[in-house]
Design a protein around this motif. Structure first.
Motif, short mmCIF file in Angstrom:
data_model
loop_
_atom_site.label_atom_id
_atom_site.label_comp_id
_atom_site.label_asym_id
_atom_site.label_seq_id
_atom_site.Cartn_x
_atom_site.Cartn_y
_atom_site.Cartn_z
N LEU A 116 -5.35 7.84 -13.32
CA LEU A 116 -4.24 8.74 -13.67
C LEU A 116 -3.54 8.28 -14.95
CD1 LEU A 116 -2.84 9.24 -10.06
CD2 LEU A 116 -3.95 10.99 -11.50
N ASP A 117 -4.21 7.41 -15.72
CA ASP A 117 -3.70 6.91 -17.00
C ASP A 117 -2.35 6.21 -16.90
OD1 ASP A 117 -5.92 7.74 -18.50
OD2 ASP A 117 -5.13 9.78 -18.63
N GLN A 118 -2.20 5.43 -15.85
CA GLN A 118 -0.97 4.67 -15.67
C GLN A 118 -1.17 3.23 -16.11
OE1 GLN A 118 2.00 6.29 -14.49
NE2 GLN A 118 0.54 7.89 -15.08
N LEU A 157 -4.77 1.06 -6.75
CA LEU A 157 -4.55 0.70 -8.15
C LEU A 157 -5.58 1.38 -9.04
CD1 LEU A 157 -3.68 -3.08 -7.76
CD2 LEU A 157 -2.11 -1.24 -8.42
N GLY A 158 -6.80 1.51 -8.55
CA GLY A 158 -7.83 2.24 -9.29
C GLY A 158 -7.45 3.70 -9.50
N ARG A 172 0.84 -1.21 0.00
CA ARG A 172 0.00 0.00 0.00
C ARG A 172 0.86 1.25 0.00
NH1 ARG A 172 -4.82 -1.27 4.33
NH2 ARG A 172 -5.47 -3.23 3.37
N ALA A 173 1.92 1.24 0.79
CA ALA A 173 2.81 2.41 0.85
C ALA A 173 3.49 2.64 -0.49
CB ALA A 173 3.86 2.21 1.94
N GLN A 174 3.93 1.59 -1.15
CA GLN A 174 4.59 1.73 -2.44
C GLN A 174 3.63 2.24 -3.51
OE1 GLN A 174 6.12 -2.32 -2.46
NE2 GLN A 174 8.20 -1.55 -2.25
N ILE A 175 2.44 1.67 -3.57
CA ILE A 175 1.46 2.11 -4.57
C ILE A 175 0.99 3.53 -4.25
CG2 ILE A 175 -0.78 1.66 -5.63
CD1 ILE A 175 -0.37 -1.33 -4.86
N GLY A 176 0.68 3.78 -2.99
CA GLY A 176 0.23 5.11 -2.58
C GLY A 176 1.26 6.18 -2.87
N HIS A 177 2.51 5.86 -2.63
CA HIS A 177 3.58 6.82 -2.92
C HIS A 177 3.64 7.13 -4.41
CE1 HIS A 177 7.30 9.01 -2.39
NE2 HIS A 177 7.84 8.28 -3.35
N ALA A 178 3.46 6.10 -5.24
CA ALA A 178 3.45 6.31 -6.69
C ALA A 178 2.32 7.25 -7.09
CB ALA A 178 3.32 4.97 -7.42
N VAL A 179 1.13 7.04 -6.51
CA VAL A 179 -0.01 7.91 -6.79
C VAL A 179 0.32 9.34 -6.38
CG1 VAL A 179 -2.40 8.44 -6.14
CG2 VAL A 179 -1.74 6.07 -6.59
N SER A 225 -9.78 15.45 -6.08
CA SER A 225 -11.07 14.91 -5.65
C SER A 225 -11.92 14.52 -6.85
CB SER A 225 -11.80 15.95 -4.79
OG SER A 225 -13.07 15.51 -4.44
N GLU A 226 -12.01 15.39 -7.82
CA GLU A 226 -12.80 15.12 -9.03
C GLU A 226 -12.19 14.01 -9.87
OE1 GLU A 226 -13.31 18.85 -11.07
OE2 GLU A 226 -14.27 19.78 -9.33
N LEU A 227 -10.89 14.07 -10.05
CA LEU A 227 -10.19 13.10 -10.89
C LEU A 227 -10.28 11.68 -10.33
CD1 LEU A 227 -8.32 12.62 -13.35
CD2 LEU A 227 -6.41 13.12 -11.85
N LEU A 228 -10.08 11.55 -9.02
CA LEU A 228 -10.07 10.23 -8.41
C LEU A 228 -11.43 9.79 -7.89
CD1 LEU A 228 -6.68 10.32 -6.43
CD2 LEU A 228 -7.12 9.60 -8.79
#
Length: 104
Positions: free
Chosen positions: A83-85, A77-78, A28-35, A50-53
């Motif tokens: 974020l078009d990743q 991940l969503g 979670r920390a690794q994915i969250g940091h990427a976001v 807020s709108e984008l996510l």
């Protein structure tokens, strides 16, 4: 352990702290940091995030303040998807001394 002694890290701070769900927290920390880094790079304002996510202001605040443990792996991940990743999930047998989860 005295002040001058050091203990080598396992590579997972949550495991080093003895937390039961250390592997999941690390992912979670690794994915969250990427976001968070993507959002920072794009210099989005909290309202835009807020709108984008599709999340409320309180959750945006938690996300940008690094409280990734409050979000599931699937939800994070969503966010990357919004974020078009490109997300690649690879499953393969683990070697004897490897950690069960790894985010690259």
């Amino acid at each position: 352990m005295t002040q001058d002694e050091f203990k080598k890290s396992s590579g997972n701070v949550f495991a080093d702290m003895g937390l039961e769900d250390a592997d999941e927290l690390m992912v979670r920390a690794q994915i969250g940091h990427a976001v968070r880094m993507i959002l920072k790079e794009k210099a989005y304002k909290q309202r835009e995030i807020s709108e984008l996510l599709g999340i409320g202001q309180a959750e945006v605040s938690k996300l940008v303040n690094g409280k990734y443990h409050l979000f599931s792996e699937g939800r994070l991940l969503g966010f990357l998807n919004r974020l078009d990743q490109k997300i690649i999930l690879r499953i393969e047998p683990r070697q004897k001394d490897e950690r069960p989860l790894e985010v690259v």
